[in-house]
Design a protein around this motif. Structure first.
Motif, PDB file in Angstrom:
ATOM      1  N   GLU A 231      31.154  -7.744  38.319  1.00  0.00           N
ATOM      2  CA  GLU A 231      31.446  -8.700  39.381  1.00  0.00           C
ATOM      3  C   GLU A 231      30.235  -8.920  40.294  1.00  0.00           C
ATOM      4  OE1 GLU A 231      34.890  -7.320  41.397  1.00  0.00           O
ATOM      5  OE2 GLU A 231      36.257  -7.738  39.714  1.00  0.00           O
ATOM      6  N   LEU A 232      29.496  -7.848  40.575  1.00  0.00           N
ATOM      7  CA  LEU A 232      28.280  -8.004  41.384  1.00  0.00           C
ATOM      8  C   LEU A 232      27.238  -8.833  40.644  1.00  0.00           C
ATOM      9  CD1 LEU A 232      27.911  -4.407  42.880  1.00  0.00           C
ATOM     10  CD2 LEU A 232      28.553  -6.489  44.102  1.00  0.00           C
ATOM     11  N   ARG A 233      27.126  -8.644  39.347  1.00  0.00           N
ATOM     12  CA  ARG A 233      26.183  -9.450  38.561  1.00  0.00           C
ATOM     13  C   ARG A 233      26.570 -10.923  38.599  1.00  0.00           C
ATOM     14  NH1 ARG A 233      25.443  -9.133  31.965  1.00  0.00           N
ATOM     15  NH2 ARG A 233      24.138 -11.008  31.788  1.00  0.00           N
ATOM     16  N   GLN A 234      27.858 -11.216  38.442  1.00  0.00           N
ATOM     17  CA  GLN A 234      28.312 -12.604  38.495  1.00  0.00           C
ATOM     18  C   GLN A 234      28.039 -13.223  39.860  1.00  0.00           C
ATOM     19  OE1 GLN A 234      29.666 -14.482  35.971  1.00  0.00           O
ATOM     20  NE2 GLN A 234      29.197 -12.775  34.612  1.00  0.00           N
ATOM     21  N   THR A 235      28.238 -12.455  40.924  1.00  0.00           N
ATOM     22  CA  THR A 235      28.002 -12.980  42.272  1.00  0.00           C
ATOM     23  C   THR A 235      26.532 -13.288  42.499  1.00  0.00           C
ATOM     24  OG1 THR A 235      29.879 -11.697  43.096  1.00  0.00           O
ATOM     25  CG2 THR A 235      28.313 -12.499  44.723  1.00  0.00           C
ATOM     26  N   VAL A 236      25.654 -12.372  42.078  1.00  0.00           N
ATOM     27  CA  VAL A 236      24.216 -12.584  42.265  1.00  0.00           C
ATOM     28  C   VAL A 236      23.735 -13.767  41.432  1.00  0.00           C
ATOM     29  CG1 VAL A 236      21.936 -11.559  41.921  1.00  0.00           C
ATOM     30  CG2 VAL A 236      23.791 -10.193  42.893  1.00  0.00           C
ATOM     31  N   GLU A 237      24.216 -13.888  40.220  1.00  0.00           N
ATOM     32  CA  GLU A 237      23.802 -15.011  39.374  1.00  0.00           C
ATOM     33  C   GLU A 237      24.275 -16.339  39.954  1.00  0.00           C
ATOM     34  OE1 GLU A 237      25.315 -14.147  35.527  1.00  0.00           O
ATOM     35  OE2 GLU A 237      23.620 -12.869  34.958  1.00  0.00           O
ATOM     36  N   LYS A 242      22.124 -21.493  42.689  1.00  0.00           N
ATOM     37  CA  LYS A 242      22.268 -22.574  43.668  1.00  0.00           C
ATOM     38  C   LYS A 242      20.908 -23.202  43.965  1.00  0.00           C
ATOM     39  CE  LYS A 242      26.444 -20.906  45.961  1.00  0.00           C
ATOM     40  NZ  LYS A 242      27.065 -20.491  47.243  1.00  0.00           N
ATOM     41  N   PRO A 243      20.848 -24.517  44.212  1.00  0.00           N
ATOM     42  CA  PRO A 243      19.556 -25.184  44.465  1.00  0.00           C
ATOM     43  C   PRO A 243      18.852 -24.658  45.715  1.00  0.00           C
ATOM     44  CG  PRO A 243      21.258 -26.786  43.936  1.00  0.00           C
ATOM     45  CD  PRO A 243      21.952 -25.481  44.118  1.00  0.00           C
ATOM     46  N   ALA A 244      19.599 -24.149  46.677  1.00  0.00           N
ATOM     47  CA  ALA A 244      18.973 -23.686  47.915  1.00  0.00           C
ATOM     48  C   ALA A 244      18.256 -22.359  47.760  1.00  0.00           C
ATOM     49  CB  ALA A 244      20.035 -23.568  49.013  1.00  0.00           C
ATOM     50  N   CYS A 245      18.464 -21.669  46.635  1.00  0.00           N
ATOM     51  CA  CYS A 245      17.830 -20.359  46.442  1.00  0.00           C
ATOM     52  C   CYS A 245      16.354 -20.547  46.087  1.00  0.00           C
ATOM     53  CB  CYS A 245      18.541 -19.595  45.342  1.00  0.00           C
ATOM     54  SG  CYS A 245      17.909 -17.923  45.089  1.00  0.00           S
ATOM     55  N   PRO A 246      15.420 -19.902  46.771  1.00  0.00           N
ATOM     56  CA  PRO A 246      13.985 -20.038  46.462  1.00  0.00           C
ATOM     57  C   PRO A 246      13.674 -19.506  45.063  1.00  0.00           C
ATOM     58  CG  PRO A 246      14.313 -19.045  48.624  1.00  0.00           C
ATOM     59  CD  PRO A 246      15.657 -19.056  47.947  1.00  0.00           C
ATOM     60  N   PRO A 247      12.716 -20.103  44.370  1.00  0.00           N
ATOM     61  CA  PRO A 247      12.378 -19.645  43.004  1.00  0.00           C
ATOM     62  C   PRO A 247      11.931 -18.188  42.956  1.00  0.00           C
ATOM     63  CG  PRO A 247      11.445 -21.801  43.433  1.00  0.00           C
ATOM     64  CD  PRO A 247      11.984 -21.318  44.734  1.00  0.00           C
ATOM     65  N   LEU A 248      11.218 -17.718  43.983  1.00  0.00           N
ATOM     66  CA  LEU A 248      10.767 -16.333  43.993  1.00  0.00           C
ATOM     67  C   LEU A 248      11.957 -15.377  44.012  1.00  0.00           C
ATOM     68  CD1 LEU A 248       8.499 -14.254  44.155  1.00  0.00           C
ATOM     69  CD2 LEU A 248       8.543 -14.514  46.652  1.00  0.00           C
ATOM     70  N   CYS A 253      15.670 -11.511  41.368  1.00  0.00           N
ATOM     71  CA  CYS A 253      17.062 -11.140  41.078  1.00  0.00           C
ATOM     72  C   CYS A 253      17.325 -11.082  39.580  1.00  0.00           C
ATOM     73  CB  CYS A 253      18.015 -12.121  41.749  1.00  0.00           C
ATOM     74  SG  CYS A 253      18.051 -12.003  43.553  1.00  0.00           S
ATOM     75  N   PHE A 254      16.841 -12.075  38.843  1.00  0.00           N
ATOM     76  CA  PHE A 254      17.067 -12.072  37.401  1.00  0.00           C
ATOM     77  C   PHE A 254      16.308 -10.935  36.711  1.00  0.00           C
ATOM     78  CE2 PHE A 254      18.187 -16.714  37.912  1.00  0.00           C
ATOM     79  CZ  PHE A 254      19.524 -16.532  37.600  1.00  0.00           C
ATOM     80  N   SER A 255      15.141 -10.598  37.222  1.00  0.00           N
ATOM     81  CA  SER A 255      14.402  -9.457  36.666  1.00  0.00           C
ATOM     82  C   SER A 255      15.146  -8.151  36.940  1.00  0.00           C
ATOM     83  CB  SER A 255      12.994  -9.399  37.261  1.00  0.00           C
ATOM     84  OG  SER A 255      12.257 -10.568  36.948  1.00  0.00           O
ATOM     85  N   ALA A 256      15.709  -8.030  38.145  1.00  0.00           N
ATOM     86  CA  ALA A 256      16.486  -6.833  38.475  1.00  0.00           C
ATOM     87  C   ALA A 256      17.733  -6.735  37.605  1.00  0.00           C
ATOM     88  CB  ALA A 256      16.857  -6.850  39.949  1.00  0.00           C
ATOM     89  N   ILE A 257      18.398  -7.863  37.341  1.00  0.00           N
ATOM     90  CA  ILE A 257      19.591  -7.853  36.491  1.00  0.00           C
ATOM     91  C   ILE A 257      19.229  -7.436  35.068  1.00  0.00           C
ATOM     92  CG2 ILE A 257      21.325  -9.337  35.426  1.00  0.00           C
ATOM     93  CD1 ILE A 257      21.450 -10.904  38.053  1.00  0.00           C
ATOM     94  N   THR A 258      18.113  -7.955  34.551  1.00  0.00           N
ATOM     95  CA  THR A 258      17.681  -7.581  33.205  1.00  0.00           C
ATOM     96  C   THR A 258      17.342  -6.098  33.124  1.00  0.00           C
ATOM     97  OG1 THR A 258      16.801  -9.814  32.901  1.00  0.00           O
ATOM     98  CG2 THR A 258      16.055  -8.122  31.368  1.00  0.00           C
ATOM     99  N   PHE A 259      16.686  -5.595  34.162  1.00  0.00           N
ATOM    100  CA  PHE A 259      16.325  -4.168  34.176  1.00  0.00           C
ATOM    101  C   PHE A 259      17.559  -3.286  34.236  1.00  0.00           C
ATOM    102  CE2 PHE A 259      15.241  -0.379  36.747  1.00  0.00           C
ATOM    103  CZ  PHE A 259      14.355   0.223  35.861  1.00  0.00           C
ATOM    104  N   ILE A 260      18.525  -3.645  35.061  1.00  0.00           N
ATOM    105  CA  ILE A 260      19.742  -2.843  35.191  1.00  0.00           C
ATOM    106  C   ILE A 260      20.560  -2.903  33.891  1.00  0.00           C
ATOM    107  CG2 ILE A 260      21.948  -2.654  36.414  1.00  0.00           C
ATOM    108  CD1 ILE A 260      20.472  -3.614  38.924  1.00  0.00           C
ATOM    109  N   ASN A 261      20.582  -4.045  33.222  1.00  0.00           N
ATOM    110  CA  ASN A 261      21.303  -4.156  31.951  1.00  0.00           C
ATOM    111  C   ASN A 261      20.701  -3.239  30.882  1.00  0.00           C
ATOM    112  OD1 ASN A 261      23.179  -6.008  32.887  1.00  0.00           O
ATOM    113  ND2 ASN A 261      21.986  -7.784  32.266  1.00  0.00           N
ATOM    114  N   ARG A 262      19.389  -3.074  30.904  1.00  0.00           N
ATOM    115  CA  ARG A 262      18.756  -2.167  29.944  1.00  0.00           C
ATOM    116  C   ARG A 262      19.123  -0.711  30.216  1.00  0.00           C
ATOM    117  NH1 ARG A 262      13.920  -5.442  30.408  1.00  0.00           N
ATOM    118  NH2 ARG A 262      13.034  -3.825  31.772  1.00  0.00           N
TER     119      ARG A 262
END
Length: 268
Positions: A231-237, A242-248, A253-262
């Motif tokens: 559920e936390l992963r779904q919320t962060v994704e 959202k367009p308002a989220c800065p690319p950085l 966040c996506f790098s952290a999600i990939t690392f935690i999934n590993r």
């Protein structure tokens, strides 16, 4: 001529009331309705000795946690922190003894031992016993103690409707409490990582706690840690998409999600 009197009617009619009175006086009184005598609280506790000791250790965990968070007496709060963890160790040890009564020196026994939630929290309590006190460490233990104590008290305090109603309300919110515990366990990991910079934790503690989280993630009895991670992963994704989220922020966040999934263990 002899006159024969018929005395049968008189002899039969006159003694009849006496016989009925004698019968009524000699008949036993009707049996009284039997009333079941409720068992005393002491007898029920004696019948379930291990559960009674578990209740005392859980109540001790709750008491020492409250005394650590809100100290009512002028004493060292770290003492209550240690006593709360020791009470949790007693609870986890007794519960583990109930689940696995016989000890075997084998790989299969170790496998079944690590599947038990009691073994996880026995490891958890020992892990933080010698560390620097942190309130968030005691919250899962105290919440579990409240939940299981309420479940047992609702079974034995049948003569106290008010207390039984209060305990029943706690057990009715079991799912919410288990989700709250799982969320605290997940949040504790980044707290420990950030605590390195203030010398309140170390890399060994973080590694051991990671092992604890993997055991909780793969638990078959309690899936709420795994559910909360999802559920936390779904919320962060959703927030990152959202367009308002800065690319950085998106890349971090996506790098952290990939690392935690590993790092997540495989589940059946």
């Amino acid at each position: 001529m002899v006159l024969v009197e018929d005395v049968s009617s008189n002899s039969d009619s006159s003694p009849t009331p006496n016989r009925s009175n004698e019968a009524s006086s000699s008949s036993p009184p009707p049996p009284r309705p039997s009333t079941a005598v409720p068992r005393s609280l002491i007898s029920m506790l004696l019948e379930r000795k291990v559960d009674a000791v578990l209740l005392l250790s859980r109540l001790a965990t709750i008491f020492f946690t409250i005394m650590y968070i809100v100290p009512f007496f002028h004493s060292e709060p770290n003492v209550y922190y240690t006593k709360a963890l020791l009470a949790s160790i007693v609870t986890s040890g007794l519960r583990l003894r109930q689940r696995i009564p016989s000890f075997q020196l084998s790989r299969e026994f170790l496998f079944f031992l690590l599947r038990e939630d009691s073994a996880h929290y026995l490891m958890y309590s020992f892990l933080f016993l010698s560390g620097i006190p942190m309130t968030i460490v005691l919250i899962p233990l105290a919440t579990y103690a409240v939940l299981h104590s309420s479940s047992f008290l609702s079974q034995i305090l049948t003569n106290f409707p008010a207390i039984q109603l209060l305990c029943t309300r706690v057990t009715d919110n079991q799912i919410n409490l288990l989700r709250f515990i799982a969320l605290n366990e997940i949040i504790l990991m980044p707290v420990l990582i950030l605590s390195i910079f203030v010398a309140r934790s170390n890399f060994l503690l973080i590694f051991m706690y990671y092992r604890f989280l993997t055991l909780r993630y793969a638990s078959h009895r309690n899936p709420y840690t795994r559910t909360l991670f999802y559920e936390l992963r779904q919320t962060v994704e959703n927030l990152c998409n959202k367009p308002a989220c800065p690319p950085l922020i998106q890349r971090i966040c996506f790098s952290a999600i990939t690392f935690i999934n590993r790092l997540a263990p495989a589940t059946a």
